[in-house]
Scaffold this motif. Structure first.
Motif, PDB file in Angstrom:
ATOM      1  N   PHE A 123       0.831  -1.201   0.000  1.00  0.00           N
ATOM      2  CA  PHE A 123       0.000   0.000   0.000  1.00  0.00           C
ATOM      3  C   PHE A 123       0.870   1.258   0.000  1.00  0.00           C
ATOM      4  O   PHE A 123       0.602   2.219  -0.738  1.00  0.00           O
ATOM      5  N   VAL A 134       0.047   5.719   4.931  1.00  0.00           N
ATOM      6  CA  VAL A 134      -0.848   4.609   5.256  1.00  0.00           C
ATOM      7  C   VAL A 134      -0.851   4.394   6.762  1.00  0.00           C
ATOM      8  O   VAL A 134       0.220   4.311   7.380  1.00  0.00           O
ATOM      9  N   SER A 248     -10.807   7.098   4.538  1.00  0.00           N
ATOM     10  CA  SER A 248     -11.039   5.746   5.033  1.00  0.00           C
ATOM     11  C   SER A 248     -12.246   5.141   4.336  1.00  0.00           C
ATOM     12  O   SER A 248     -13.063   5.858   3.758  1.00  0.00           O
ATOM     13  N   ILE A 251     -10.637   0.922   1.238  1.00  0.00           N
ATOM     14  CA  ILE A 251      -9.335   1.204   0.630  1.00  0.00           C
ATOM     15  C   ILE A 251      -8.746  -0.082   0.056  1.00  0.00           C
ATOM     16  O   ILE A 251      -8.589  -1.081   0.749  1.00  0.00           O
ATOM     17  N   ILE A 256      -6.136   3.087  -3.913  1.00  0.00           N
ATOM     18  CA  ILE A 256      -5.495   3.937  -2.913  1.00  0.00           C
ATOM     19  C   ILE A 256      -4.730   5.103  -3.543  1.00  0.00           C
ATOM     20  O   ILE A 256      -4.704   6.207  -2.986  1.00  0.00           O
ATOM     21  N   LYS A 259      -6.994   8.089  -4.338  1.00  0.00           N
ATOM     22  CA  LYS A 259      -7.444   8.755  -3.112  1.00  0.00           C
ATOM     23  C   LYS A 259      -6.305   9.554  -2.488  1.00  0.00           C
ATOM     24  O   LYS A 259      -6.510  10.659  -1.976  1.00  0.00           O
ATOM     25  N   ILE A 267      -4.275   7.806   5.009  1.00  0.00           N
ATOM     26  CA  ILE A 267      -5.268   6.864   4.498  1.00  0.00           C
ATOM     27  C   ILE A 267      -5.259   5.659   5.428  1.00  0.00           C
ATOM     28  O   ILE A 267      -4.232   4.980   5.572  1.00  0.00           O
ATOM     29  N   THR A 269      -6.630   1.926   6.792  1.00  0.00           N
ATOM     30  CA  THR A 269      -7.219   0.681   6.310  1.00  0.00           C
ATOM     31  C   THR A 269      -7.076  -0.405   7.363  1.00  0.00           C
ATOM     32  O   THR A 269      -5.986  -0.598   7.919  1.00  0.00           O
TER      33      THR A 269
END
Length: 288
Positions: A123, A134, A248, A251, A256, A259, A267, A269
């Motif tokens: 991610f 992340v 959120s 995701i 991702i 976003k 972000i 997840t």
């Protein structure tokens, strides 16, 4: 890897001992006791079967040390390090019975935590070209939260709150009971100390506009598409630029990046801790 946290040894050792007690049960490793001579020695290597990121080495080391202080444990790849198929992660040598009895607990921790670190890295790599970070959530395995959140850090992510007691996160149910966004934020601010942050979850731009009048520290932009997120970030920048933004909800690896490109700061997840696959690691005997 820089800025990697350390797991307190008392936390590691207590968890590992409980896991070993669960595994050894009332009679010990009866397979090993029945088949392996007491004086036999073993030289083994823990190796990766696939590409990934290592996490959990302190727990693996502790598992072998708890069985016998005479086991030699040499780390080849530190936590946070990346591995390819065939990469040696650690080398272990000692009495064969001791090595084999600690194997499963060590690999369980290593595989699970390395799986989380690997998923997090996937991610993080997708959004490396943006300012977004992340972060994980409280969707963790009971009893393993500290280790799973550590694994997220090993993979290049960051930690959200660790529990209900270290930050305020106002969600839709809180707002529904209190009656309004602003009233909920004001109630929270009156309750907490000056070091505690306040975050509020919003689902729409109208809710966001209302929330920003109360100047929360963070707004959680829930289940917004990339275009709406971009509008939300612009609104925050105009009204209260000190407020951080967090995206959120749903995701995924293939969404991702868009976003993150909307300009959010974080972000979050839950997938990386509750659904990431185990990294396939194995213990192989060295035969000479």
């Amino acid at each position: 890897m820089t800025n990697l946290p350390e797991l307190p040894s008392v936390m590691v050792d207590d968890a590992v001992r409980a896991a070993l007690q669960e595994d050894l049960g009332r009679a010990g490793d009866i397979t090993t006791l029945a088949t392996i001579p007491a004086n036999a020695t073993a030289r083994v290597v823990i190796a990766s079967r696939e590409t990934g990121v290592v996490s959990g080495m302190p727990l693996a080391r502790s598992a072998f040390a708890a069985i016998s202080p005479n086991i030699s444990f040499e780390t080849e790849i530190d936590d946070g390090g990346r591995v390819e198929p065939g990469s040696a992660v650690a080398r272990i040598e000692g009495r064969a019975r001791d090595v084999l009895s600690a194997e499963r607990v060590a690999l369980n921790y290593l595989g699970h935590m390395s799986g989380i670190a690997t998923a997090t890295a996937q991610f993080a790599d997708k959004i490396a070209h943006t300012q977004a970070k992340v972060v994980c959530t409280r969707k963790t395995t009971p009893g393993l939260r500290a280790f799973e959140k550590y694994a997220v850090r090993c993979g290049g992510g960051a930690n959200h709150r660790f529990g209900l007691d270290d930050a305020i996160l106002i969600k839709d149910n809180h707002i529904a009971v209190v009656g309004s966004v602003v009233s909920t934020i004001e109630a929270a601010r009156k309750y907490i100390g000056h070091l505690v942050k306040i975050e509020i979850e919003v689902d729409t731009l109208d809710q966001l506009a209302e929330a920003l009048t109360a100047k929360p520290d963070v707004v959680l932009l829930d289940n917004m598409d990339a275009a709406t997120l971009k509008e939300a970030v612009a609104m925050v920048t105009k009204i209260n630029p000190a407020t951080k933004t967090e995206a959120s909800g749903g995701i995924k690896l293939d969404t991702i990046a868009k976003k993150a490109e909307a300009g959010v700061d974080y972000i979050s997840t839950g997938w990386i801790t509750h659904s990431s696959p185990v990294l396939d690691l194995g213990l192989d005997t060295i035969i000479e």
